[in-house]
Design a protein around this motif. Structure first.
Motif, PDB file in Angstrom:
ATOM      1  N   ALA A  17       0.826  -1.206   0.000  1.00  0.00           N
ATOM      2  CA  ALA A  17       0.000   0.000   0.000  1.00  0.00           C
ATOM      3  C   ALA A  17       0.864   1.261   0.000  1.00  0.00           C
ATOM      4  O   ALA A  17       0.673   2.165  -0.818  1.00  0.00           O
ATOM      5  CB  ALA A  17      -0.935  -0.004   1.211  1.00  0.00           C
ATOM      6  N   ALA A 113      -0.264   3.900   5.910  1.00  0.00           N
ATOM      7  CA  ALA A 113      -0.225   2.552   5.340  1.00  0.00           C
ATOM      8  C   ALA A 113       0.574   1.642   6.268  1.00  0.00           C
ATOM      9  O   ALA A 113       1.426   0.868   5.830  1.00  0.00           O
ATOM     10  CB  ALA A 113       0.392   2.590   3.943  1.00  0.00           C
ATOM     11  N   GLY A 115      -0.343  -0.841   8.060  1.00  0.00           N
ATOM     12  CA  GLY A 115      -0.643  -2.263   7.966  1.00  0.00           C
ATOM     13  C   GLY A 115      -1.207  -2.893   9.225  1.00  0.00           C
ATOM     14  O   GLY A 115      -1.589  -2.224  10.187  1.00  0.00           O
ATOM     15  N   CYS A 281      -4.834   3.525   3.840  1.00  0.00           N
ATOM     16  CA  CYS A 281      -4.904   2.501   2.797  1.00  0.00           C
ATOM     17  C   CYS A 281      -4.257   1.211   3.271  1.00  0.00           C
ATOM     18  O   CYS A 281      -3.504   1.191   4.251  1.00  0.00           O
ATOM     19  CB  CYS A 281      -4.227   2.996   1.520  1.00  0.00           C
ATOM     20  SG  CYS A 281      -2.497   3.494   1.722  1.00  0.00           S
ATOM     21  N   GLY A 282      -4.542   0.134   2.580  1.00  0.00           N
ATOM     22  CA  GLY A 282      -3.966  -1.165   2.930  1.00  0.00           C
ATOM     23  C   GLY A 282      -4.641  -1.785   4.131  1.00  0.00           C
ATOM     24  O   GLY A 282      -5.768  -1.443   4.509  1.00  0.00           O
ATOM     25  N   ASP A 283      -3.923  -2.703   4.777  1.00  0.00           N
ATOM     26  CA  ASP A 283      -4.506  -3.494   5.858  1.00  0.00           C
ATOM     27  C   ASP A 283      -4.876  -2.680   7.085  1.00  0.00           C
ATOM     28  O   ASP A 283      -5.637  -3.141   7.925  1.00  0.00           O
ATOM     29  CB  ASP A 283      -3.533  -4.604   6.277  1.00  0.00           C
ATOM     30  CG  ASP A 283      -3.439  -5.704   5.240  1.00  0.00           C
ATOM     31  OD1 ASP A 283      -4.036  -5.554   4.159  1.00  0.00           O
ATOM     32  OD2 ASP A 283      -2.764  -6.717   5.501  1.00  0.00           O
ATOM     33  N   ARG A 290      -7.336  -8.108   2.993  1.00  0.00           N
ATOM     34  CA  ARG A 290      -5.968  -8.251   3.508  1.00  0.00           C
ATOM     35  C   ARG A 290      -5.042  -8.967   2.520  1.00  0.00           C
ATOM     36  O   ARG A 290      -4.278  -9.846   2.896  1.00  0.00           O
ATOM     37  CB  ARG A 290      -5.978  -8.977   4.854  1.00  0.00           C
ATOM     38  CG  ARG A 290      -6.667  -8.218   5.957  1.00  0.00           C
ATOM     39  CD  ARG A 290      -6.373  -8.822   7.318  1.00  0.00           C
ATOM     40  NE  ARG A 290      -6.904 -10.144   7.462  1.00  0.00           N
ATOM     41  CZ  ARG A 290      -8.040 -10.452   8.092  1.00  0.00           C
ATOM     42  NH1 ARG A 290      -8.762  -9.503   8.631  1.00  0.00           N
ATOM     43  NH2 ARG A 290      -8.456 -11.683   8.183  1.00  0.00           N
ATOM     44  N   ALA A 295      -4.177  -4.174  -1.143  1.00  0.00           N
ATOM     45  CA  ALA A 295      -3.418  -3.119  -0.474  1.00  0.00           C
ATOM     46  C   ALA A 295      -2.800  -2.171  -1.499  1.00  0.00           C
ATOM     47  O   ALA A 295      -2.856  -0.947  -1.351  1.00  0.00           O
ATOM     48  CB  ALA A 295      -2.338  -3.729   0.416  1.00  0.00           C
ATOM     49  N   GLY A 299      -3.553   1.775  -2.035  1.00  0.00           N
ATOM     50  CA  GLY A 299      -2.432   2.717  -2.020  1.00  0.00           C
ATOM     51  C   GLY A 299      -2.505   3.675  -3.195  1.00  0.00           C
ATOM     52  O   GLY A 299      -2.266   4.894  -3.049  1.00  0.00           O
TER      53      GLY A 299
END
Length: 321
Positions: A17, A113, A115, A281-283, A290, A295, A299
């Motif tokens: 991401a 990002a 995560g 953004c992303g997880d 996931r 991701a 991003g």
């Protein structure tokens, strides 16, 4: 003296991401800075075989993929910083963040990002066999266990969903839960109990992941009965730990909106958080999919959202002037 870096776009996190956001941000001329965080490259750096990322016919290695993403981001103008943010001030723009060594980052937009990490049982044998039969992602690794015997450890939605997913590859799936009832939603439980390829072991916990000789990897699970303490052995080829994920959002508690599990809330269909100029953004904002590819997609969204936000701000400022 304390170093200060200023940028139109600051990105926290260097997984798919963060690096995708960096690539799009750099191509838009925003000269983004990426603070790589405690695990540069994200979760893919702990993954060996990657077979589901588009564009590669052959199996690729997770660390290699992240090296290529970082090289691409740097090639188009993103700057990487080896640092970890310990303090965030989002009370006004430009935002001000501080690294653990005192370095200050000032930014017009912030892309988060950072995560999420899978929760593990914490056994030494689990760590030793991770990637050699022990996994925390059935969607990522289930394909490698076609026709083999697998087990899922957990009792919530994640565990039940992983067990159901694994029946696409395995005819012999065992769900192991340390209690005598599941915490998953009722509709998921009904699907699980009706599936002929899944059996449930109640009141059991993993005492040890058992490896074979040499490089054989996981061959069995030693299970402890949570009521009697009796140890039994279950022969399996794959063990999937599914006890949830922990998003890296501690820095933003009380500063950005979260859901009940700690994931950052974003406006549906966008990466906008509740603070203008801050994007996620992303997880860190995705508790459902996931995956590396999702991701990377979010991003891209975050960078485009940030670019449009800055363009609108610049236009308003020029009109006011």
């Amino acid at each position: 003296m304390t170093a200060t870096h200023s940028t139109r776009m600051l990105i926290l996190g260097s997984g798919p991401a963060g690096l995708s956001a960096a690539i799009y941000g750099a191509r838009a001329g925003l000269a983004p800075i990426v603070v790589q965080g405690i695990q540069p490259g994200g979760q893919l750096t702990t993954t060996t075989d990657v077979e589901n990322y588009p564009g590669f016919r052959e199996v690729i290695q997770g660390p290699w993929l992240m090296e290529q993403m970082q090289a691409q981001a740097e090639h188009v103008g993103a700057q990487m910083m080896w640092d970890m943010i310990v303090d965030v001030d989002l009370s006004q723009r430009p935002f001000r963040l501080t690294g653990d060594g005192g370095t200050v980052y000032v930014c017009d937009t912030l892309v988060i990002a950072t995560g999420a990490q899978a929760r593990w049982l914490g056994l030494d044998s689990e760590t030793r066999l991770r990637g050699q039969g022990v996994s925390a992602c059935a969607t990522c690794d289930g394909f490698f266990y076609r026709g083999k015997k697998v087990a899922v450890i957990g009792g919530g939605n994640t565990a039940v969903e992983e067990a159901l997913y694994l029946t696409n590859h395995s005819h012999d799936v065992t769900l192991i839960h340390r209690r005598d009832t599941l915490r998953a939603e009722k509709i998921l439980q009904e699907r699980l109990f009706k599936h002929p390829g899944i059996k449930v072991l109640w009141s059991k916990e993993v005492a040890e992941f058992v490896g074979g000789e040499g490089n054989q990897g996981l061959v069995a699970l030693d299970l402890r009965d949570t009521k009697s303490g009796e140890i039994s052995r279950l022969e399996v080829d794959g063990g999937f730990v599914a006890i949830g994920h922990h998003p890296a959002t501690e820095l933003f508690v009380g500063k950005l909106d979260h859901d009940g599990d700690g994931y950052l809330r974003v406006k549906p269909g966008t990466s906008y958080t509740n603070i203008p100029g801050v994007f996620a953004c992303g997880d860190v904002a995705d508790k459902v999919y996931r995956q590396a590819i999702t991701a990377a997609g979010t991003g891209c969204m975050a960078a485009l959202d940030a670019e449009r936000f800055l363009a609108e701000q610049d236009f308003e400022e020029s009109e006011a002037a």
